[in-house]
Design an enzyme around this catalytic site. Structure first.
Site, PDB file in Angstrom:
ATOM      1  CG  HIS A  47      32.954  42.164  36.292  1.00 21.72           C
ATOM      2  ND1 HIS A  47      33.236  41.077  37.076  1.00 21.72           N
ATOM      3  CD2 HIS A  47      33.309  43.247  37.017  1.00 21.72           C
ATOM      4  CE1 HIS A  47      33.721  41.484  38.235  1.00 21.72           C
ATOM      5  NE2 HIS A  47      33.797  42.801  38.218  1.00 21.72           N
ATOM      6  CE  LYS A  95      35.632  47.362  37.959  1.00 25.52           C
ATOM      7  NZ  LYS A  95      35.323  45.998  38.263  1.00 25.52           N
TER       8      LYS A  95
END
Length: 107
Positions: free
Chosen positions: A92, A74
């Site tokens: 993201h 992440k």
């Protein structure tokens, strides 16, 4: 000739237990591909530190000149990035979340 050293970082996000490279693949990278693997210790990861040690990896910090390629899952905090290193991870940023934009600008 100096062996290439890669790193597996511990995740900073709470409850992130996944690993970017599993111990069996670490063993293959070491034995078949001739890489050195350093794993940042983590109490959260689904594979315990000893699983990586038994696969042939060393445990330790990824900062400094030795480890040049670092794998994670992440987003990585901006203070972790070091110049001249390669980081492979998922983020993201396409959605433009404000909390990820400083990281994207830095890399």
């Amino acid at each position: 000739m100096k062996r290439v050293k890669i790193g597996i970082r511990r995740e900073d996000k709470p409850q992130e237990w996944r690993a970017p490279i599993v111990p069996s693949d670490v063993r293959e990278l070491i034995e078949k591909d001739g890489l050195d693997v350093v794993v940042e210790p983590s109490a959260e990861r689904t594979y315990v530190d000893d699983d990586y040690r038994q696969a042939g990896a060393s445990l330790g910090a990824l900062r400094g000149d030795d480890v040049r390629i670092i794998f994670g899952l992440k987003e990585i905090p901006t203070e972790v990035f070091e110049p001249g290193k390669v980081y492979a991870f998922f983020s993201h940023v396409f959605k433009g979340q404000p909390h990820n934009m400083p990281m994207l600008r830095q890399i």
